[in-house]
Design a protein around this motif. Structure first.
Motif: not given
Length: 146
Positions: A46-55, A57-73
């Motif tokens: 989150t500091t480098m802004r290369c992770g999942p999109e934050m909802f 400050p300090g909060r993340f949506r589950v669908d954004a986390l799933d989208h980030y994981r799918a992007g990694l794959f």
């Protein structure tokens, strides 16, 4: 369009909190456990802004986390069915999720790329500053002081 339904814990200050179905929000620590990475890795992402999109400050949506994981794959060249299989296997409670070695490895690779980019830009800036200062009297003062 379906209107959101107010939750039972509305504040008496006149504000209303709405619950959106299938829009679960996790804290940074819970999001790290959900993804299968360490909390430190999640903080760096989150500091480098290369992770999942934050909802927020300090909060993340589950669908954004799933989208980030799918992007990694997808970037790794693995099929989306493998990402879906792993995602469905991680539907347990957030506290019971084991670390995911692939996501940890891919997230660290993204961190390396982001840090390399920032370090390269800093080195270029430092080099340009040295070149500019080397042609001024300030450089002689700095060289004689060191």
């Amino acid at each position: 369009m379906i209107e959101p339904t107010p939750t039972g814990d509305a504040q008496p200050t006149g504000t209303t909190v709405f619950a959106f179905p299938n829009r679960q929000v996790l804290s940074r620590h819970d999001a790290a456990r959900y993804l299968g990475v360490t909390p430190l890795c999640m903080r760096l992402l989150t500091t480098m802004r290369c992770g999942p999109e934050m909802f927020s400050p300090g909060r993340f949506r589950v669908d954004a986390l799933d989208h980030y994981r799918a992007g990694l794959f997808e970037r790794a060249g693995l099929s989306l069915s493998e990402a879906e299989r792993r995602r469905n296997g991680r539907k347990a409670s957030v506290e019971q999720l084991p670390p995911d070695p692939f996501v940890e490895m891919a997230a660290r690779q993204e961190l390396r790329e982001a840090i390399t980019f920032v370090a390269g830009r800093a080195a270029i800036g430092l080099g340009l500053a040295i070149i500019v200062l080397s042609h001024t009297p300030v450089w002689r003062l700095l060289r004689s002081a060191v």
